[in-house]
Design an enzyme around this catalytic site. Structure first.
Site, mmCIF file in Angstrom:
data_model
loop_
_atom_site.group_PDB
_atom_site.id
_atom_site.type_symbol
_atom_site.label_atom_id
_atom_site.label_comp_id
_atom_site.label_asym_id
_atom_site.label_seq_id
_atom_site.Cartn_x
_atom_site.Cartn_y
_atom_site.Cartn_z
ATOM 1 N N HIS A 1 0.847 -1.200 0.000
ATOM 2 C CA HIS A 1 0.000 0.000 0.000
ATOM 3 C C HIS A 1 0.878 1.244 0.000
ATOM 4 O O HIS A 1 2.100 1.152 0.126
ATOM 5 C CB HIS A 1 -0.980 -0.004 1.168
ATOM 6 C CG HIS A 1 -0.369 0.057 2.532
ATOM 7 N ND1 HIS A 1 0.418 -0.948 3.055
ATOM 8 C CD2 HIS A 1 -0.429 1.011 3.512
ATOM 9 C CE1 HIS A 1 0.802 -0.626 4.285
ATOM 10 N NE2 HIS A 1 0.313 0.561 4.580
ATOM 11 N N HIS B 1 1.382 3.983 1.924
ATOM 12 C CA HIS B 1 1.892 4.750 3.060
ATOM 13 C C HIS B 1 3.418 4.856 3.026
ATOM 14 O O HIS B 1 4.122 3.901 2.686
ATOM 15 C CB HIS B 1 1.432 4.139 4.381
ATOM 16 C CG HIS B 1 -0.004 4.431 4.687
ATOM 17 N ND1 HIS B 1 -0.730 3.709 5.599
ATOM 18 C CD2 HIS B 1 -0.857 5.391 4.209
ATOM 19 C CE1 HIS B 1 -1.961 4.197 5.674
ATOM 20 N NE2 HIS B 1 -2.061 5.208 4.832
ATOM 21 N N ASP C 1 5.767 4.755 5.169
ATOM 22 C CA ASP C 1 6.612 3.807 5.893
ATOM 23 C C ASP C 1 6.638 2.431 5.231
ATOM 24 O O ASP C 1 7.209 1.485 5.789
ATOM 25 C CB ASP C 1 6.179 3.704 7.362
ATOM 26 C CG ASP C 1 4.775 3.167 7.547
ATOM 27 O OD1 ASP C 1 3.932 3.336 6.635
ATOM 28 O OD2 ASP C 1 4.490 2.572 8.604
ATOM 29 N N HIS C 2 6.060 2.318 4.041
ATOM 30 C CA HIS C 2 6.138 1.083 3.266
ATOM 31 C C HIS C 2 6.755 1.291 1.884
ATOM 32 O O HIS C 2 7.100 0.312 1.220
ATOM 33 C CB HIS C 2 4.751 0.446 3.123
ATOM 34 C CG HIS C 2 4.216 -0.090 4.415
ATOM 35 N ND1 HIS C 2 4.227 -1.424 4.735
ATOM 36 C CD2 HIS C 2 3.687 0.550 5.489
ATOM 37 C CE1 HIS C 2 3.720 -1.590 5.957
ATOM 38 N NE2 HIS C 2 3.390 -0.404 6.431
ATOM 39 N N HIS D 1 -7.556 -0.571 5.816
ATOM 40 C CA HIS D 1 -6.495 0.333 6.276
ATOM 41 C C HIS D 1 -6.332 1.461 5.266
ATOM 42 O O HIS D 1 -6.285 2.642 5.626
ATOM 43 C CB HIS D 1 -5.202 -0.463 6.429
ATOM 44 C CG HIS D 1 -4.032 0.322 6.933
ATOM 45 N ND1 HIS D 1 -4.012 0.913 8.173
ATOM 46 C CD2 HIS D 1 -2.833 0.606 6.356
ATOM 47 C CE1 HIS D 1 -2.853 1.539 8.344
ATOM 48 N NE2 HIS D 1 -2.125 1.366 7.252
ATOM 49 N N ASP E 1 -0.382 -3.961 6.268
ATOM 50 C CA ASP E 1 -1.066 -3.433 7.448
ATOM 51 C C ASP E 1 -2.548 -3.808 7.454
ATOM 52 O O ASP E 1 -3.360 -3.110 8.056
ATOM 53 C CB ASP E 1 -0.918 -1.911 7.511
ATOM 54 C CG ASP E 1 0.494 -1.474 7.857
ATOM 55 O OD1 ASP E 1 1.349 -2.349 8.064
ATOM 56 O OD2 ASP E 1 0.743 -0.249 7.896
ATOM 57 N N HIS F 1 4.421 -4.774 10.836
ATOM 58 C CA HIS F 1 4.877 -4.038 12.018
ATOM 59 C C HIS F 1 5.041 -4.960 13.221
ATOM 60 O O HIS F 1 4.361 -5.988 13.337
ATOM 61 C CB HIS F 1 3.873 -2.937 12.400
ATOM 62 C CG HIS F 1 3.836 -1.795 11.450
ATOM 63 N ND1 HIS F 1 4.670 -0.710 11.557
ATOM 64 C CD2 HIS F 1 3.052 -1.562 10.364
ATOM 65 C CE1 HIS F 1 4.403 0.149 10.585
ATOM 66 N NE2 HIS F 1 3.426 -0.348 9.846
#
Length: 255
Positions: free
Chosen positions: A56, A58, A60-61, A114, A133, A171
């Site tokens: 996805h 975001h 942090d990915h 999410h 996530d 995570h």
């Protein structure tokens, strides 16, 4: 040799996953939260990154995607529906597509909740699910874009996979998720047993990811939203599972 899957800690609590097949000599990465820790793994093994799969959009990915593409020229794979907000893709996949990565079939699964464009990757031959996530160890992602009904449908879709499937989630939230689960059912013996295992792993500096889908089905409250025992613990006996899920998600958001 079977497909090798290495869990790589990144940032504060993210995980990336490096996959390597000794037969094809191809190496893949699931999500790119950070460049340096993954580069250490690749360089240490002498592996050349051939594929990078995004779950996805975001930050942090995807933070390291363009740098990995620049260094290795790897194929970047992600959801066609989310292409407008992902790094540039070489292969835009649709739901139910099957790609070949590291000598394995990779099935694309739609898991909105999410985010609305979130996808998961399932490798039946390797018995591996890369859920980002969406489904997490003892939890699920916050509903930043989707609805409770969307996320509950996504979780049911993942729950239907073979129970021996290993769940590689994005995570290290497991200990916090377990504290929340115990707040709902403090006397649940399955939770008490798993809490001890999680505590032991973290005390030893070990990741709690991956976990087995069967263990998640037995203990993850979000996967158990149609379990009468959980509904009773919430004083929601007889309620629709999606309403139980929405309640659990709301309680977790404020835990």
């Amino acid at each position: 040799m079977p497909l090798r899957i290495l869990t790589v800690p990144c940032r504060t609590d993210n995980y990336a996953f490096v996959l390597h097949d000794d037969v094809t000599r191809r190496t893949a990465l699931i999500d790119a939260p950070e460049v340096e820790p993954v580069m250490e793994v690749l360089s240490g093994h002498g592996w050349h990154l051939s594929d990078l799969l995004i779950t996805h959009h975001h930050g942090d990915h995807v933070e390291g995607v363009e740098e990995f593409h620049r260094i290795y020229g790897c194929r970047v794979i992600g959801a066609r529906a989310d292409q407008h907000r992902l790094p540039p893709l070489d292969i835009a996949v649709d739901i139910s597509d099957v790609e070949a990565v590291c000598g394995e079939e990779v099935h694309v699964i739609d898991v909105p909740g999410h985010t609305v464009g979130h996808i998961a990757y399932y490798m039946p031959g390797a018995q591996a699910l890369f859920s980002g996530d969406s489904l997490m160890a003892m939890g699920c992602g916050r509903l930043f874009e989707g609805t409770p009904a969307q996320m509950w449908d996504s979780l049911k879709r993942l729950r239907a996979l073979p129970p021996e499937t290993m769940v590689y989630s994005g995570h290290e939230y497991t200990a916090a998720n377990m504290r929340f689960a115990l707040s709902l059912e403090p006397d649940n013996p399955a939770l008490i047993s798993r809490a001890q295992e999680i505590g032991d792993a973290r005390a030893a500096g070990q990741p709690t990811v991956p976990s087995t889908l069967s263990l998640e089905i037995a203990t993850n409250p979000f996967l158990r939203s149609d379990d009468p025992d959980l509904a009773a613990a919430l004083d929601m006996s007889g309620a629709a599972p999606v309403d139980v899920f929405a309640k659990v998600r709301s309680l977790k958001d404020n835990f």
